[in-house]
Write an enzyme that holds these catalytic residues in place. Structure first.
Site, PDB file in Angstrom:
ATOM      1  N   ASN A   9       0.871  -1.184   0.000  1.00 60.14           N
ATOM      2  CA  ASN A   9       0.000   0.000   0.000  1.00 60.14           C
ATOM      3  C   ASN A   9       0.899   1.222   0.000  1.00 60.14           C
ATOM      4  OD1 ASN A   9      -1.784   2.073   0.490  1.00 60.14           O
ATOM      5  ND2 ASN A   9      -2.045   1.579   2.665  1.00 60.14           N
ATOM      6  N   LYS A  11       0.079   4.268  -0.062  1.00 57.47           N
ATOM      7  CA  LYS A  11      -0.531   5.449   0.559  1.00 57.47           C
ATOM      8  C   LYS A  11      -0.440   6.634  -0.418  1.00 57.47           C
ATOM      9  CE  LYS A  11       1.060   3.665   5.005  1.00 57.47           C
ATOM     10  NZ  LYS A  11       0.121   3.500   6.105  1.00 57.47           N
ATOM     11  N   HIS A  95      -9.356   0.811   4.582  1.00 55.20           N
ATOM     12  CA  HIS A  95      -8.081   0.985   5.295  1.00 55.20           C
ATOM     13  C   HIS A  95      -8.316   1.899   6.505  1.00 55.20           C
ATOM     14  CE1 HIS A  95      -4.008   2.327   6.165  1.00 55.20           C
ATOM     15  NE2 HIS A  95      -3.599   1.218   5.556  1.00 55.20           N
ATOM     16  N   GLU A  97      -6.745   4.318   7.676  1.00 51.08           N
ATOM     17  CA  GLU A  97      -6.569   5.759   7.423  1.00 51.08           C
ATOM     18  C   GLU A  97      -7.817   6.337   6.759  1.00 51.08           C
ATOM     19  OE1 GLU A  97      -2.780   5.422   5.413  1.00 51.08           O
ATOM     20  OE2 GLU A  97      -1.871   4.816   7.308  1.00 51.08           O
ATOM     21  N   GLU A 167      -5.450  -5.511  10.094  1.00 51.63           N
ATOM     22  CA  GLU A 167      -4.467  -4.461  10.348  1.00 51.63           C
ATOM     23  C   GLU A 167      -4.807  -3.765  11.660  1.00 51.63           C
ATOM     24  OE1 GLU A 167      -2.346  -3.189   6.518  1.00 51.63           O
ATOM     25  OE2 GLU A 167      -4.037  -1.859   6.818  1.00 51.63           O
ATOM     26  N   GLY A 173       2.135   1.998  10.722  1.00 53.01           N
ATOM     27  CA  GLY A 173       3.026   3.160  10.630  1.00 53.01           C
ATOM     28  C   GLY A 173       3.678   3.519  11.953  1.00 53.01           C
ATOM     29  N   SER A 213       3.302  -2.403  10.189  1.00 49.70           N
ATOM     30  CA  SER A 213       4.754  -2.348  10.393  1.00 49.70           C
ATOM     31  C   SER A 213       5.471  -3.640   9.997  1.00 49.70           C
ATOM     32  CB  SER A 213       5.079  -1.958  11.840  1.00 49.70           C
ATOM     33  OG  SER A 213       4.590  -0.663  12.119  1.00 49.70           O
TER      34      SER A 213
HETATM   35  C1  PEP Z   1      -0.689  -0.010   5.695  1.00 46.46           C
HETATM   36  O1  PEP Z   1      -0.640   1.128   5.250  1.00 46.46           O
HETATM   37  O2  PEP Z   1      -1.605  -0.790   5.346  1.00 46.46           O
HETATM   38  C2  PEP Z   1       0.326  -0.424   6.657  1.00 46.46           C
HETATM   39  C3  PEP Z   1       0.240  -1.614   7.188  1.00 46.46           C
HETATM   40  O3  PEP Z   1       1.320   0.478   6.915  1.00 46.46           O
HETATM   41  P1  PEP Z   1       2.757   0.171   7.598  1.00 46.46           P
HETATM   42  O4  PEP Z   1       3.283  -1.097   7.002  1.00 46.46           O
HETATM   43  O5  PEP Z   1       3.586   1.354   7.272  1.00 46.46           O
HETATM   44  O6  PEP Z   1       2.514  -0.001   9.065  1.00 46.46           O
END
Ligand code: PEP
Length: 249
Positions: A9, A11, A95, A97, A167, A173, A213
């Protein structure tokens, strides 16, 4: 055997030119992986460049959101037919976000998922509890609620075509990864919901990814859990060498 999905992803990062450069570097390192599906989800404006750069490879391209209507007065939205016309095959839905900053709800997640399926795209539906829910012992209830309102209304044919990404919001993040055991427990909760609603065959076949992460140095221990059918990677998917080493774990 569930075929793993290794998804990135991006972003709100990268221009079309940067997208092309990424693929030039990534392709020789991991672009021919055949024992998993590799899906890269850039911004809408990069879909065409990504599809073009991935042509002739098994890499798939996904959008990061989808409008629930085919067309109409929905300023700022991008519809299923528009995404499909770029050659993208997947779409991230719900997601955290999107939920946190843009008011995405389980109800809109459901509508967007239906739209993706209607237009032949594979939805990667994201669920996950917030930190305060986990600390209050309500992580499982949060996941069950998201499943019931955002996914359970699909029919059996539809659920066979989705991918779910677990997630935990506190791991996205933040550099704070869920332990493989915490992730596997959450996956079991989700799979039990699928089984209860759609039966054993559907729950055995459903791919559930972990996201939060994921990095080259923790992917192996996560993927060692039989419950974890792949990863959804944010920050670490922006770097071609880093994402390649995740794909090639
Ligand atoms: C994501 O944006 O779905 C995500 C898991 O971000 P990160 O790997 O940066 O934690």
């Amino acid at each position: 055997m569930r075929r793993p999905v290794m998804a990135g992803n991006w972003k709100m990062y990268k221009t079309p030119a940067e997208t092309t450069t990424f693929f030039e570097k990534f392709q020789p390192l991991a672009g021919n992986a055949i024992d998993c599906e590799v899906v890269i989800c850039p911004s809408f404006t990069n879909l065409t460049a990504a599809v073009e750069a991935a042509r002739g490879t098994p890499i798939r391209v996904g959008a990061q959101n989808i409008g629930w209507a085919k067309e109409g007065a929905f300023t700022g939205e991008v519809s299923g037919p528009m995404i499909q016309a770029t050659g993208a095959t997947h779409v991230l839905i719900g997601h955290s976000e999107r939920r946190h900053y843009f008011g995405e709800t389980d109800e809109t997640v459901f509508k967007r998922t239906q739209s993706a399926l209607e237009f032949g795209l594979t939805p990667i539906v994201c669920v996950g509890e917030r930190l305060e829910e986990r600390e209050a012992g309500r992580a499982e209830a949060a996941l069950v609620g998201q499943f019931q309102k955002g996914i359970a209304g699909l029919n059996e044919q539809q659920v066979a075509r989705i991918v779910i990404a677990y997630e935990p919001v506190w791991a996205i993040g933040t550099g704070r990864t869920a332990t493989p055991e915490i992730a596997a427990d959450a996956h079991r909760v989700i799979r039990a919901q699928v089984r209860g609603k759609f039966g054993k065959a559907a729950s055995d076949a459903l791919r559930i990814l972990y996201g939060g992460s994921v990095k080259p140095d923790n992917v192996k221990s996560l993927m060692a859990q039989p419950e974890i059918d792949g990863v959804l990677v944010g920050g670490a998917s922006l770097d071609p060498a880093g994402f390649a080493s995740i794909v090639n774990f």
